[in-house]
Design a protein around this motif. Structure first.
Motif, PDB file in Angstrom:
ATOM      1  N   THR A 174       2.490   8.059   0.093  1.00  9.65           N
ATOM      2  CA  THR A 174       3.494   8.483  -0.879  1.00  9.65           C
ATOM      3  C   THR A 174       3.035   8.276  -2.317  1.00  9.65           C
ATOM      4  OG1 THR A 174       5.349   8.171   0.628  1.00  9.65           O
ATOM      5  CG2 THR A 174       5.839   7.995  -1.710  1.00  9.65           C
ATOM      6  N   TYR A 175       2.807   9.352  -2.995  1.00  9.14           N
ATOM      7  CA  TYR A 175       2.476   9.405  -4.431  1.00  9.14           C
ATOM      8  C   TYR A 175       2.458  10.885  -4.764  1.00  9.14           C
ATOM      9  CZ  TYR A 175      -1.716   9.980  -1.771  1.00  9.14           C
ATOM     10  OH  TYR A 175      -2.574  10.411  -0.801  1.00  9.14           O
ATOM     11  N   GLY A 176       2.367  11.203  -6.059  1.00  3.72           N
ATOM     12  CA  GLY A 176       2.326  12.608  -6.455  1.00  3.72           C
ATOM     13  C   GLY A 176       3.545  13.374  -5.937  1.00  3.72           C
ATOM     14  N   SER A 177       4.682  12.701  -5.783  1.00  2.52           N
ATOM     15  CA  SER A 177       5.920  13.319  -5.257  1.00  2.52           C
ATOM     16  C   SER A 177       5.612  14.228  -4.073  1.00  2.52           C
ATOM     17  CB  SER A 177       6.638  14.132  -6.346  1.00  2.52           C
ATOM     18  OG  SER A 177       6.928  13.329  -7.444  1.00  2.52           O
ATOM     19  N   GLY A 227      10.481  13.121  -7.468  1.00  2.70           N
ATOM     20  CA  GLY A 227      10.285  11.730  -7.895  1.00  2.70           C
ATOM     21  C   GLY A 227       9.652  11.570  -9.263  1.00  2.70           C
ATOM     22  N   GLU A 228       8.706  12.425  -9.585  1.00  5.75           N
ATOM     23  CA  GLU A 228       7.993  12.231 -10.852  1.00  5.75           C
ATOM     24  C   GLU A 228       8.513  13.110 -11.982  1.00  5.75           C
ATOM     25  OE1 GLU A 228       3.693  10.708  -9.484  1.00  5.75           O
ATOM     26  OE2 GLU A 228       4.181  12.720  -8.848  1.00  5.75           O
ATOM     27  N   SER A 229       9.284  14.138 -11.616  1.00  5.58           N
ATOM     28  CA  SER A 229       9.779  15.078 -12.634  1.00  5.58           C
ATOM     29  C   SER A 229      10.390  14.392 -13.854  1.00  5.58           C
ATOM     30  CB  SER A 229      10.818  16.019 -12.026  1.00  5.58           C
ATOM     31  OG  SER A 229      10.247  16.836 -11.046  1.00  5.58           O
ATOM     32  N   GLY A 242       6.432   1.095  -6.579  1.00 10.22           N
ATOM     33  CA  GLY A 242       4.992   1.391  -6.550  1.00 10.22           C
ATOM     34  C   GLY A 242       4.593   2.126  -7.817  1.00 10.22           C
ATOM     35  N   PHE A 243       5.222   3.299  -8.021  1.00 14.24           N
ATOM     36  CA  PHE A 243       4.999   4.100  -9.231  1.00 14.24           C
ATOM     37  C   PHE A 243       3.532   4.439  -9.431  1.00 14.24           C
ATOM     38  CE2 PHE A 243       8.678   1.285 -10.008  1.00 14.24           C
ATOM     39  CZ  PHE A 243       9.669   2.252  -9.944  1.00 14.24           C
ATOM     40  N   GLY A 244       2.758   4.461  -8.362  1.00 11.50           N
ATOM     41  CA  GLY A 244       1.346   4.810  -8.469  1.00 11.50           C
ATOM     42  C   GLY A 244       0.435   3.603  -8.596  1.00 11.50           C
ATOM     43  N   ASN A 245       0.994   2.483  -8.995  1.00 13.87           N
ATOM     44  CA  ASN A 245       0.207   1.265  -9.183  1.00 13.87           C
ATOM     45  C   ASN A 245      -0.409   0.767  -7.873  1.00 13.87           C
ATOM     46  OD1 ASN A 245       0.755  -2.168  -9.844  1.00 13.87           O
ATOM     47  ND2 ASN A 245      -0.607  -0.909 -11.065  1.00 13.87           N
ATOM     48  N   GLY A 254      -5.868   4.359 -13.645  1.00 12.73           N
ATOM     49  CA  GLY A 254      -5.527   5.675 -14.154  1.00 12.73           C
ATOM     50  C   GLY A 254      -4.784   6.504 -13.141  1.00 12.73           C
ATOM     51  N   VAL A 255      -4.102   7.507 -13.645  1.00 10.45           N
ATOM     52  CA  VAL A 255      -3.284   8.386 -12.842  1.00 10.45           C
ATOM     53  C   VAL A 255      -2.221   7.617 -12.085  1.00 10.45           C
ATOM     54  CG1 VAL A 255      -3.266  10.383 -11.319  1.00 10.45           C
ATOM     55  CG2 VAL A 255      -5.327   9.773 -12.506  1.00 10.45           C
ATOM     56  N   SER A 256      -1.579   6.706 -12.744  1.00  4.50           N
ATOM     57  CA  SER A 256      -0.423   6.156 -12.071  1.00  4.50           C
ATOM     58  C   SER A 256       0.753   6.192 -13.035  1.00  4.50           C
ATOM     59  CB  SER A 256      -0.686   4.743 -11.588  1.00  4.50           C
ATOM     60  OG  SER A 256      -1.010   3.938 -12.662  1.00  4.50           O
ATOM     61  N   TYR A 257       1.925   5.870 -12.520  1.00  5.55           N
ATOM     62  CA  TYR A 257       3.173   5.823 -13.274  1.00  5.55           C
ATOM     63  C   TYR A 257       3.889   7.161 -13.260  1.00  5.55           C
ATOM     64  CZ  TYR A 257       6.160   3.484 -16.732  1.00  5.55           C
ATOM     65  OH  TYR A 257       7.182   2.866 -17.395  1.00  5.55           O
ATOM     66  N   ARG A 258       4.362   7.538 -12.110  1.00  6.91           N
ATOM     67  CA  ARG A 258       5.214   8.734 -12.007  1.00  6.91           C
ATOM     68  C   ARG A 258       4.597   9.898 -12.763  1.00  6.91           C
ATOM     69  NH1 ARG A 258      11.072   6.235 -11.403  1.00  6.91           N
ATOM     70  NH2 ARG A 258      11.887   7.816 -10.059  1.00  6.91           N
ATOM     71  N   CYS A 259       3.376  10.246 -12.356  1.00  6.12           N
ATOM     72  CA  CYS A 259       2.605  11.166 -13.191  1.00  6.12           C
ATOM     73  C   CYS A 259       2.237  12.467 -12.526  1.00  6.12           C
ATOM     74  CB  CYS A 259       1.312  10.471 -13.558  1.00  6.12           C
ATOM     75  SG  CYS A 259       0.346  10.126 -12.087  1.00  6.12           S
ATOM     76  N   SER A 260       2.311  12.545 -11.171  1.00  2.00           N
ATOM     77  CA  SER A 260       1.823  13.731 -10.456  1.00  2.00           C
ATOM     78  C   SER A 260       0.400  14.079 -10.865  1.00  2.00           C
ATOM     79  CB  SER A 260       2.723  14.941 -10.680  1.00  2.00           C
ATOM     80  OG  SER A 260       4.051  14.613 -10.510  1.00  2.00           O
ATOM     81  N   PHE A 261      -0.435  13.112 -10.930  1.00  2.00           N
ATOM     82  CA  PHE A 261      -1.855  13.371 -11.248  1.00  2.00           C
ATOM     83  C   PHE A 261      -2.027  14.055 -12.607  1.00  2.00           C
ATOM     84  CE2 PHE A 261      -1.871  13.789  -6.446  1.00  2.00           C
ATOM     85  CZ  PHE A 261      -2.421  12.540  -6.212  1.00  2.00           C
ATOM     86  N   ARG A 262      -1.745  13.333 -13.681  1.00  2.00           N
ATOM     87  CA  ARG A 262      -1.976  13.804 -15.061  1.00  2.00           C
ATOM     88  C   ARG A 262      -1.055  14.931 -15.496  1.00  2.00           C
ATOM     89  NH1 ARG A 262      -4.783   9.586 -17.344  1.00  2.00           N
ATOM     90  NH2 ARG A 262      -6.692   9.179 -16.213  1.00  2.00           N
ATOM     91  N   PHE A 302       0.816  -1.217   0.000  1.00  2.00           N
ATOM     92  CA  PHE A 302       0.000   0.000   0.000  1.00  2.00           C
ATOM     93  C   PHE A 302       0.849   1.265   0.000  1.00  2.00           C
ATOM     94  CE2 PHE A 302      -2.344  -3.052   2.927  1.00  2.00           C
ATOM     95  CZ  PHE A 302      -3.139  -3.578   1.929  1.00  2.00           C
ATOM     96  N   GLN A 303       0.591   2.135  -0.964  1.00  2.00           N
ATOM     97  CA  GLN A 303       1.285   3.427  -0.996  1.00  2.00           C
ATOM     98  C   GLN A 303       0.668   4.408  -0.005  1.00  2.00           C
ATOM     99  OE1 GLN A 303       2.018   3.227  -5.733  1.00  2.00           O
ATOM    100  NE2 GLN A 303       2.534   5.222  -4.864  1.00  2.00           N
ATOM    101  N   ALA A 304      -0.504   4.053   0.546  1.00  2.00           N
ATOM    102  CA  ALA A 304      -1.179   4.942   1.500  1.00  2.00           C
ATOM    103  C   ALA A 304      -1.811   4.099   2.608  1.00  2.00           C
ATOM    104  CB  ALA A 304      -2.228   5.781   0.785  1.00  2.00           C
TER     105      ALA A 304
HETATM  106 CU1  CUM Z   1       1.062   9.323 -10.263  1.00  2.00          CU
HETATM  107  S1  CUM Z   1       2.264   7.760  -9.854  1.00  2.00           S
HETATM  108 MO1  CUM Z   1       3.062   8.382  -8.132  1.00  2.00          MO
HETATM  109  O1  CUM Z   1       1.875   9.494  -7.767  1.00  2.00           O
HETATM  110  O2  CUM Z   1       2.746   7.207  -6.993  1.00  2.00           O
END
Ligand code: CUM
Ligand code: MCN
Length: 804
Positions: free
Chosen positions: A562-565, A757-759, A265-268, A378-386, A234-236
């Motif tokens: 941890t997500y969205g840097s 992290g996502e930059s 994790g990368f948002g997944n 959706g909204v995953s993979y080092r994306c900072s929310f789209r 769990f990322q949260a």
């Molecule tokens: Cu959008 S992937 Mo990172 O927020 O866990």
């Protein structure tokens, strides 16, 4: 007392902020001593496995579990019928929609969970899955969002007739929401009156974060104590605890959620999956611990995908290249359920950062969310929310405009950058950028790569190509991106109603070492290393003497994960604030010990000394001992503090990336000659870890731009569900990166740090893609969709008539 060491030496000994301290977690990881979910083995543990739909859209007419139950070792088979009395056959999604936990009458995507088999071991569970007999009646499949909006086929029959969704009116039975930002009429007027307008459809294809460790959990219900322990990827973790409590009715203090080591994790691993719900139910029913761990195909086919945005853009400018307006209409393919992980008020995330690094006076953005027969997420993979989509969009539109204006794309960017004296900058689509110096970063980048010489070389190459001397072209990919990371503030950012602050608790032990606990959870980012560095600098104890703990909700203070840097911008700020509370108390203790007034001592690296008499001091170590062992009038014993930090604004890291690519026109193969990445993430805590983040993010960006894709055929079959078909770069394909930096501190963050992290994913994808486009620009290419695999590049060359 005289000190042998200079101030600089004492400071270096702390390994605080700015030090490339080696990652403390690697001692365990490099020796195979990490403890991941699948390493957890509890007495009497059972194993769960899913029966999944082979069809993308079908009615489930019957499920027969008899044969499965007859298999030795199979304990139970759960279907929607079993979950229904508990109200758990559907679950809420993070986007305000709901999602089937197990197929309730129909399935909406290939791989959807239909039944959950529980057995004594993995093998019996797998045999049980094979033996469950499911009858399906196939339904028409829609994998294209534009067709979905025209089709008579109702995908979500449970929503039939509902004209309102979680984010306002629905225009069609397959429509989810419309999200609008900015000035529609004003932008249309600017477009009408402009000297030049460039228009293009920019598609950012569907892809997947594909962490090396797939998703999984172990649920363990202790029927004697009534306590549920849930270990998982769990990322949260705190958010999971609250949500589990709300949907199961188990009191929150009776739930302990633990994220052990996470293998990427990368948002997944932000969202909630059917596997979690089924494992909890199975453990409650059987009274035994139940483990569920996905395999690679399940992870790629069914868990949170990323992107799948069709972005129609128009950009207006004067003849001289000053941008006057930006218009964007996005069609967002969300799959069968809207399970995007966004703050509640932002159904398209922070896509409204799509004006990028540019001072664009007028802009309008509309996003339509659409259901199709594809996996949700959706909204995953080092994306900072789209933000990745937004950055790709604007960085492509700039290139398209440069073609229209017949201008150099580096110069066009320079003309339009927000100037350093414009910060804090109010964007046309509603954000307040905190700080930046784009012109300086851009010049630094162009100088570093020798931009002028590269253009000359490219021009020569084109001549040689035309003269038949070579079959290789050079592409120079440019990108200047602006990120937005660090959600909160609580007043406008929440997930499922949970405000997005974060936290840190620090306890100093009597002998001058410490433990700190945070509401975030590392998945490879190195938090145990970097957050100890913040504390070291703030309170003057060596980072090596500070233990860091995350991920256990029984011990860590509440946080949103941890997500969205967001960890550095939010939990990092909480860490500094908690440390400062400790330092404030330490100051009183020091003053008492030195027999002077509180105001007469001053901070000096690792101690308080008497103003004007630096030889009279108390080190933090001495103060810690006194805090516990000496009665100090008016002060409680002990030295600890907690901070819950609600950030006043987000932070806006940025970067300038430049890629030089060679492309073989006849084979479509490419070679990355160089890749330069300048990142400005404000104050840098650990330069080595930042470099690692940039290398990793750029490699993921390389994969996305140059080959990686979650592809479907027209029947909704996922064509890329194994690592044979889904491109994951190995050391062989991975380019070499040159990293660089600038430092523009965030004015509102206690230590001036922004996230990073996502930059590199946000910046590198347009950079690679722009390099491909740039190579073919002289031959008339304007826009071609990613991923730019060899075949697609070959096809560009063919369509431009470059093959003899
Ligand atoms: Cu959008 S992937 Mo990172 O927020 O866990
Ligand atoms: N850092 C620093 N100085 C700064 C900013 C950051 O030294 N000015 C350090 C941080 O202290 C932290 C690391 O860099 O150790 C990343 O920090 P931050 O940018 O705050 O991002 P998070 O810790 O919140 O990590 C999340 C981010 C996201 S959203 C994805 S997706 C992603 C990424 O991190 N997933 C990752 N990087 C990843 N790296 C690994 N190895 N594994 C993942 O799953």
């Amino acid at each position: 007392m005289k000190d042998e060491l200079t101030q600089d030496q004492r400071s270096a000994n702390l390994k605080g902020m700015g030090s490339s301290r080696k990652r403390v977690e690697d001692v365990r990881f490099t020796q195979g001593k990490g403890r991941y979910v699948d390493d957890i083995k509890l007495d009497g543990m059972l194993f769960g496995d899913f029966v999944r739909s082979p069809y993308a859209h079908a009615r489930v007419t019957s499920i027969n579990t008899e044969a499965a139950m007859a298999i030795p070792g199979v304990v139970a088979v759960l279907t929607a019928k079993d979950l229904e009395p508990l109200g758990l056959h559907w679950m809420p999604t993070l986007a305000g929609d709901k999602q089937m936990v197990l197929a309730d009458g129909k399935v909406l995507f290939q791989g959807q969970e239909v039944a959950y088999v529980i057995a004594n071991d993995r093998y019996a569970a797998a045999d049980g899955v094979e033996a469950v007999e499911v009858e399906y009646e196939e339904l028409p499949v829609i994998v294209n969002p534009f067709e979905a909006l025209k089709s008579n086929v109702v995908l979500r029959e449970d929503l039939e007739g509902q004209t309102e969704g979680a984010h306002g009116p629905r225009k069609h039975h397959n429509h989810i929401f419309t999200w609008e930002q900015g000035d529609k009429e004003g932008t249309e007027k600017v477009l009408e009156e402009a000297d030049v307008v460039a228009e293009e459809m920019v598609y950012y294809h569907r892809t997947h974060p594909c962490p090396l460790e797939t998703c999984g959990c172990v649920a363990s219900m202790d029927k004697v104590t009534g306590k549920l322990t849930l270990y998982g990827t769990f990322q949260a973790p705190h958010a999971i605890r609250t949500v589990v409590s709300l949907i199961s009715g188990i009191a929150e203090h009776n739930i302990r959620v633990v994220s052990p080591d996470i293998g990427g994790g990368f948002g997944n691993k932000v969202g909630a999956y059917a596997g979690y719900v089924c494992s909890v139910v199975a453990s409650i029913v059987t009274g035994k611990p139940v483990k569920w761990v996905e395999d690679r195909m399940e992870n790629l086919m069914t868990t949170a995908f990323a992107r799948d945005y069709w972005m129609q853009g128009k950009i207006a400018a004067t003849k001289e290249g000053k941008i006057t307006g930006l218009w964007c209409h996005t069609t967002a393919d969300h799959g069968g359920f809207d399970a995007c992980a966004d703050p509640t008020k932002f159904p398209a995330g922070f896509m409204n950062i799509c004006t990028g690094s540019y001072d664009i006076p007028t802009a309008y953005l509309a996003v339509d969310g659409v259901y199709t027969n594809k996996a949700p997420g959706g909204v995953s993979y080092r994306c900072s929310f789209r933000v990745t989509e937004a950055a790709y969009f604007i960085e492509r539109m700039i290139e398209v405009l440069a073609i229209e204006l017949n201008m150099d794309a580096a110069e066009l960017r320079r003309i339009n950058f927000i100037k350093s004296d414009q910060f804090p900058y109010q964007s046309a689509l509603g954000w307040e950028y905190d700080s930046g110096d784009y012109h300086r970063a851009w010049d630094q980048a162009l100088n570093a790569v020798g931009y002028k010489e590269l253009r000359e070389e490219q021009a020569q190459r084109i001549e040689d190509f035309k003269a038949g001397k070579t079959r290789k072209l050079i592409g120079i990919g440019l990108t200047h991106f602006t990120e937005i990371v660090g959600a909160g503030p609580v007043k406008n950012c929440d997930i499922l109603g949970l405000g997005m602050f974060d936290s840190c608790e620090i306890r100093i032990h009597p002998t001058g070492s410490a433990i700190a606990r945070l509401g975030t959870i590392s998945q490879g980012q190195g938090h145990a290393t970097t957050f100890a560095q913040i504390i070291a600098s703030e309170i003057g104890l060596p980072a090596d003497d500070i233990t860091l703990e995350e991920g256990d909700t029984d011990t860590a203070p509440y946080g949103l994960g941890t997500y969205g840097s967001r960890s550095t911008p939010v939990a990092g700020a909480a860490t500094a604030m908690a440390a400062r509370k400790i330092r404030a108390k330490a100051q009183m203790i020091a003053a008492y010990l030195l027999e002077v007034h509180d105001d007469d001592v001053e901070w000096d690296v690792d101690r308080f000394s008497v103003k004007g008499a630096p030889e009279r001091f108390k080190t933090m170590k001495e103060i810690a001992f006194a805090a516990y062992n000496q009665a100090i009038p008016g002060l409680e014993p002990g030295l600890e503090a907690v901070s819950y930090y609600d950030p006043p604004n987000m932070t806006y890291p940025f970067g300038a990336y430049i890629c030089v690519m060679e492309i073989d026109v006849d084979t479509g193969e490419h070679e990355i000659r160089s890749f330069y990445a300048l990142d400005d993430c404000g104050t840098r805590i650990n330069p080595m870890i930042i470099d690692g983040q940039v290398h990793g993010g750029c490699t993921e960006g390389y994969a996305i731009a140059m080959g990686q894709e979650i592809a479907y055929d027209e029947m909704g079959n996922c064509k890329s569900a194994t690592l044979m078909d889904f491109f994951l770069p190995t050391a062989w394909e991975t380019p070499t990166y040159t990293t660089d930096f600038a430092v523009t501190p965030s004015p509102h963050h206690p230590i001036g740090a922004k996230g990073v992290g996502e930059s590199p994913n946000v910046g590198s994808v347009p950079c690679f893609s722009n390099a491909v486009h740039d190579a073919f620009r002289p031959f008339g290419l304007v826009q071609s969709h990613m991923p730019h695999d060899h075949w697609r590049i070959w096809k560009i060359a063919k369509d431009l008539g470059l093959h003899s």
